[in-house]
Design a protein around this motif. Structure first.
Motif, PDB file in Angstrom:
ATOM      1  N   CYS A   1       0.824  -1.214   0.000  1.00  0.00           N
ATOM      2  CA  CYS A   1       0.000   0.000   0.000  1.00  0.00           C
ATOM      3  C   CYS A   1       0.857   1.263   0.000  1.00  0.00           C
ATOM      4  O   CYS A   1       0.564   2.212  -0.740  1.00  0.00           O
ATOM      5  N   LEU A   2       1.896   1.278   0.801  1.00  0.00           N
ATOM      6  CA  LEU A   2       2.731   2.476   0.887  1.00  0.00           C
ATOM      7  C   LEU A   2       3.539   2.696  -0.393  1.00  0.00           C
ATOM      8  O   LEU A   2       3.798   3.845  -0.769  1.00  0.00           O
ATOM      9  N   PHE A   3       3.927   1.604  -1.059  1.00  0.00           N
ATOM     10  CA  PHE A   3       4.698   1.746  -2.295  1.00  0.00           C
ATOM     11  C   PHE A   3       3.811   2.134  -3.470  1.00  0.00           C
ATOM     12  O   PHE A   3       4.202   2.927  -4.325  1.00  0.00           O
ATOM     13  N   THR A   4       2.621   1.578  -3.529  1.00  0.00           N
ATOM     14  CA  THR A   4       1.730   1.853  -4.660  1.00  0.00           C
ATOM     15  C   THR A   4       0.875   3.099  -4.444  1.00  0.00           C
ATOM     16  O   THR A   4       0.423   3.710  -5.406  1.00  0.00           O
ATOM     17  N   LYS A   5       0.651   3.456  -3.179  1.00  0.00           N
ATOM     18  CA  LYS A   5      -0.147   4.642  -2.838  1.00  0.00           C
ATOM     19  C   LYS A   5       0.633   5.524  -1.867  1.00  0.00           C
ATOM     20  O   LYS A   5       0.292   5.622  -0.684  1.00  0.00           O
ATOM     21  N   PRO A   6       1.695   6.182  -2.351  1.00  0.00           N
ATOM     22  CA  PRO A   6       2.519   6.990  -1.437  1.00  0.00           C
ATOM     23  C   PRO A   6       1.763   8.153  -0.800  1.00  0.00           C
ATOM     24  O   PRO A   6       2.199   8.675   0.237  1.00  0.00           O
ATOM     25  N   LYS A   7       0.625   8.534  -1.385  1.00  0.00           N
ATOM     26  CA  LYS A   7      -0.173   9.611  -0.786  1.00  0.00           C
ATOM     27  C   LYS A   7      -0.735   9.206   0.572  1.00  0.00           C
ATOM     28  O   LYS A   7      -1.122  10.073   1.363  1.00  0.00           O
TER      29      LYS A   7
ATOM     30  N   ALA B   1      -6.115   0.122   0.895  1.00  0.00           N
ATOM     31  CA  ALA B   1      -5.847   0.382   2.308  1.00  0.00           C
ATOM     32  C   ALA B   1      -7.008  -0.104   3.166  1.00  0.00           C
ATOM     33  O   ALA B   1      -6.809  -0.740   4.215  1.00  0.00           O
ATOM     34  N   GLU B   2      -8.237   0.180   2.726  1.00  0.00           N
ATOM     35  CA  GLU B   2      -9.408  -0.280   3.482  1.00  0.00           C
ATOM     36  C   GLU B   2      -9.449  -1.802   3.538  1.00  0.00           C
ATOM     37  O   GLU B   2      -9.764  -2.390   4.574  1.00  0.00           O
ATOM     38  N   ALA B   3      -9.122  -2.447   2.425  1.00  0.00           N
ATOM     39  CA  ALA B   3      -9.097  -3.914   2.404  1.00  0.00           C
ATOM     40  C   ALA B   3      -8.058  -4.455   3.374  1.00  0.00           C
ATOM     41  O   ALA B   3      -8.308  -5.443   4.086  1.00  0.00           O
ATOM     42  N   SER B   4      -6.897  -3.817   3.412  1.00  0.00           N
ATOM     43  CA  SER B   4      -5.836  -4.261   4.317  1.00  0.00           C
ATOM     44  C   SER B   4      -6.263  -4.120   5.773  1.00  0.00           C
ATOM     45  O   SER B   4      -6.012  -5.013   6.600  1.00  0.00           O
ATOM     46  N   LEU B   5      -6.925  -3.002   6.100  1.00  0.00           N
ATOM     47  CA  LEU B   5      -7.395  -2.798   7.468  1.00  0.00           C
ATOM     48  C   LEU B   5      -8.499  -3.806   7.816  1.00  0.00           C
ATOM     49  O   LEU B   5      -8.585  -4.258   8.964  1.00  0.00           O
TER      50      LEU B   5
ATOM     51  N   VAL C   1      -8.804  -4.705  20.785  1.00  0.00           N
ATOM     52  CA  VAL C   1     -10.036  -3.923  20.835  1.00  0.00           C
ATOM     53  C   VAL C   1      -9.787  -2.492  20.374  1.00  0.00           C
ATOM     54  O   VAL C   1     -10.543  -1.935  19.564  1.00  0.00           O
ATOM     55  N   LEU C   2      -8.715  -1.884  20.858  1.00  0.00           N
ATOM     56  CA  LEU C   2      -8.427  -0.490  20.518  1.00  0.00           C
ATOM     57  C   LEU C   2      -8.110  -0.325  19.028  1.00  0.00           C
ATOM     58  O   LEU C   2      -8.614   0.591  18.367  1.00  0.00           O
ATOM     59  N   VAL C   3      -7.270  -1.213  18.507  1.00  0.00           N
ATOM     60  CA  VAL C   3      -6.877  -1.101  17.103  1.00  0.00           C
ATOM     61  C   VAL C   3      -8.055  -1.423  16.183  1.00  0.00           C
ATOM     62  O   VAL C   3      -8.289  -0.722  15.192  1.00  0.00           O
ATOM     63  N   ALA C   4      -8.809  -2.475  16.511  1.00  0.00           N
ATOM     64  CA  ALA C   4      -9.981  -2.816  15.693  1.00  0.00           C
ATOM     65  C   ALA C   4     -11.001  -1.686  15.706  1.00  0.00           C
ATOM     66  O   ALA C   4     -11.608  -1.371  14.670  1.00  0.00           O
ATOM     67  N   LEU C   5     -11.189  -1.050  16.859  1.00  0.00           N
ATOM     68  CA  LEU C   5     -12.102   0.094  16.953  1.00  0.00           C
ATOM     69  C   LEU C   5     -11.623   1.244  16.072  1.00  0.00           C
ATOM     70  O   LEU C   5     -12.426   1.892  15.388  1.00  0.00           O
ATOM     71  N   SER C   6     -10.315   1.474  16.072  1.00  0.00           N
ATOM     72  CA  SER C   6      -9.763   2.529  15.221  1.00  0.00           C
ATOM     73  C   SER C   6     -10.006   2.242  13.749  1.00  0.00           C
ATOM     74  O   SER C   6     -10.430   3.126  12.991  1.00  0.00           O
ATOM     75  N   TYR C   7      -9.762   1.000  13.321  1.00  0.00           N
ATOM     76  CA  TYR C   7      -9.967   0.636  11.926  1.00  0.00           C
ATOM     77  C   TYR C   7     -11.443   0.753  11.537  1.00  0.00           C
ATOM     78  O   TYR C   7     -11.774   1.149  10.411  1.00  0.00           O
ATOM     79  N   TYR C   8     -12.328   0.389  12.462  1.00  0.00           N
ATOM     80  CA  TYR C   8     -13.765   0.505  12.210  1.00  0.00           C
ATOM     81  C   TYR C   8     -14.146   1.966  11.942  1.00  0.00           C
ATOM     82  O   TYR C   8     -14.864   2.267  10.986  1.00  0.00           O
ATOM     83  N   VAL C   9     -13.640   2.880  12.775  1.00  0.00           N
ATOM     84  CA  VAL C   9     -13.958   4.305  12.610  1.00  0.00           C
ATOM     85  C   VAL C   9     -13.333   4.850  11.328  1.00  0.00           C
ATOM     86  O   VAL C   9     -13.957   5.612  10.591  1.00  0.00           O
ATOM     87  N   MET C  10     -12.104   4.435  11.024  1.00  0.00           N
ATOM     88  CA  MET C  10     -11.454   4.875   9.790  1.00  0.00           C
ATOM     89  C   MET C  10     -12.248   4.438   8.562  1.00  0.00           C
ATOM     90  O   MET C  10     -12.407   5.206   7.606  1.00  0.00           O
ATOM     91  N   ALA C  11     -12.739   3.201   8.592  1.00  0.00           N
ATOM     92  CA  ALA C  11     -13.518   2.702   7.459  1.00  0.00           C
ATOM     93  C   ALA C  11     -14.867   3.395   7.360  1.00  0.00           C
ATOM     94  O   ALA C  11     -15.368   3.644   6.255  1.00  0.00           O
TER      95      ALA C  11
ATOM     96  N   ARG D   1     -13.895   6.871   6.149  1.00  0.00           N
ATOM     97  CA  ARG D   1     -12.904   6.872   5.069  1.00  0.00           C
ATOM     98  C   ARG D   1     -11.877   7.979   5.272  1.00  0.00           C
ATOM     99  O   ARG D   1     -11.565   8.758   4.365  1.00  0.00           O
ATOM    100  N   ALA D   2     -11.372   8.026   6.477  1.00  0.00           N
ATOM    101  CA  ALA D   2     -10.382   9.035   6.856  1.00  0.00           C
ATOM    102  C   ALA D   2      -9.282   8.370   7.683  1.00  0.00           C
ATOM    103  O   ALA D   2      -9.456   7.257   8.190  1.00  0.00           O
ATOM    104  N   GLU D   3      -8.135   9.044   7.772  1.00  0.00           N
ATOM    105  CA  GLU D   3      -6.988   8.566   8.559  1.00  0.00           C
ATOM    106  C   GLU D   3      -6.475   7.214   8.075  1.00  0.00           C
ATOM    107  O   GLU D   3      -5.886   6.456   8.851  1.00  0.00           O
ATOM    108  N   MET D   4      -6.680   6.919   6.791  1.00  0.00           N
ATOM    109  CA  MET D   4      -6.228   5.632   6.249  1.00  0.00           C
ATOM    110  C   MET D   4      -4.708   5.497   6.322  1.00  0.00           C
ATOM    111  O   MET D   4      -4.173   4.403   6.514  1.00  0.00           O
ATOM    112  N   GLY D   5      -4.015   6.619   6.163  1.00  0.00           N
ATOM    113  CA  GLY D   5      -2.557   6.579   6.242  1.00  0.00           C
ATOM    114  C   GLY D   5      -2.079   6.125   7.605  1.00  0.00           C
ATOM    115  O   GLY D   5      -1.143   5.319   7.721  1.00  0.00           O
ATOM    116  N   LEU D   6      -2.731   6.635   8.675  1.00  0.00           N
ATOM    117  CA  LEU D   6      -2.374   6.197  10.029  1.00  0.00           C
ATOM    118  C   LEU D   6      -2.616   4.705  10.191  1.00  0.00           C
ATOM    119  O   LEU D   6      -1.821   4.003  10.844  1.00  0.00           O
ATOM    120  N   GLY D   7      -3.712   4.229   9.590  1.00  0.00           N
ATOM    121  CA  GLY D   7      -4.018   2.808   9.697  1.00  0.00           C
ATOM    122  C   GLY D   7      -2.970   1.933   9.034  1.00  0.00           C
ATOM    123  O   GLY D   7      -2.541   0.925   9.600  1.00  0.00           O
TER     124      GLY D   7
END
Length: 246
Positions: free
Chosen positions: A63-69, A82-86, A117-127, A130-136
């Protein structure tokens, strides 16, 4: 949360559970002793976790190599990969949480469960937003370290001595990746989370973004210290005690 994320999460969790169960079919040699009988679930879970870490680390780097943004615009840029990876990562957390609850219980693995729990909750909110995908995606880079962390457990389960040449090389790679691929990305995420809160950010993300990375940093710092103590410091202490006794 998009239907795509939910479906990928369920498929991922089922896939990891299927991989875990398939280990009993005999395609992989059984470890010696109790890990082939009473503690076989520990071997299956360690092997499945190692497999998951490899898959997720490949996805994160891809993801980072193909989507450097994702790195340049970590708060606003969205990518379906990125969403699929999360989602795949969230599926692993569901699988592992279930495995822990069945075989270990909350008390023994509360730190791991809190992390999941914390990380899964973060990914749920990001999805959902559709924001903070880079952090994820950056938060998936520690999976490179997890490959060595879980394979360390597999080596010990198969009876490799800590004095063996393979284990000596492995422990150096383990602690090196723990610092460079686990600690460094988490610290970077703490910086991004602390400096990236803006008025347009959804309330859920504005609350979670500055809060979760420091907690994850504390959990992982404790894990790295325990790893360092187990593979390096305790060995030195034992050698000194042996010399003094003799």
């Amino acid at each position: 949360m998009s239907r795509f994320f939910a479906a990928m999460t369920v498929v991922s969790a089922a896939g990891y559970q299927g991989f875990n169960s398939a280990l009993d079919l005999g395609f992989v040699p059984l470890p010696p002793g109790k890990y082939a009988s009473t503690d076989r679930h520990r071997w299956r879970n360690a092997t499945t976790s190692c497999f998951s870490a490899f898959v997720l680390s490949v996805l994160a780097v891809y993801c980072l190599f193909t989507k450097p943004k994702l790195l340049l615009y970590s708060h606003t840029y969205y990518a379906s990969t990125a969403e699929a990876s999360l989602a795949i990562a969230t599926g692993y957390f569901l699988y592992d949480t279930w495995d822990i609850l069945i075989h270990s219980g909350v008390y023994k693995k509360w730190g791991v469960l809190l992390h999941h729990v914390l990380v899964a909750l973060s990914y749920y909110v990001m999805a959902t937003y559709r924001a903070e995908m880079g952090l994820g995606i950056i938060s998936l880079l520690p999976e490179i370290s997890a490959v060595f962390l879980h394979s360390r457990q597999v080596l010990l389960i198969y009876g490799f001595s800590k004095d063996s040449s393979l284990y000596r090389v492995h422990r150096v790679l383990n602690i090196a990746t723990a610092i460079t691929c686990r600690l460094a990305p988490i610290v970077f995420n703490c910086y991004l989370a602390a400096t990236g809160v803006h008025p347009e950010m959804p309330r859920a993300l504005a609350f979670l973004a500055p809060l979760i990375p420091p907690v994850i940093l504390a959990i992982n710092s404790t894990m790295i210290w325990r790893l360092l103590h187990s593979d390096f410091l305790s060995t030195k202490i034992e050698k000194v005690d042996f010399i003094m006794e003799n």
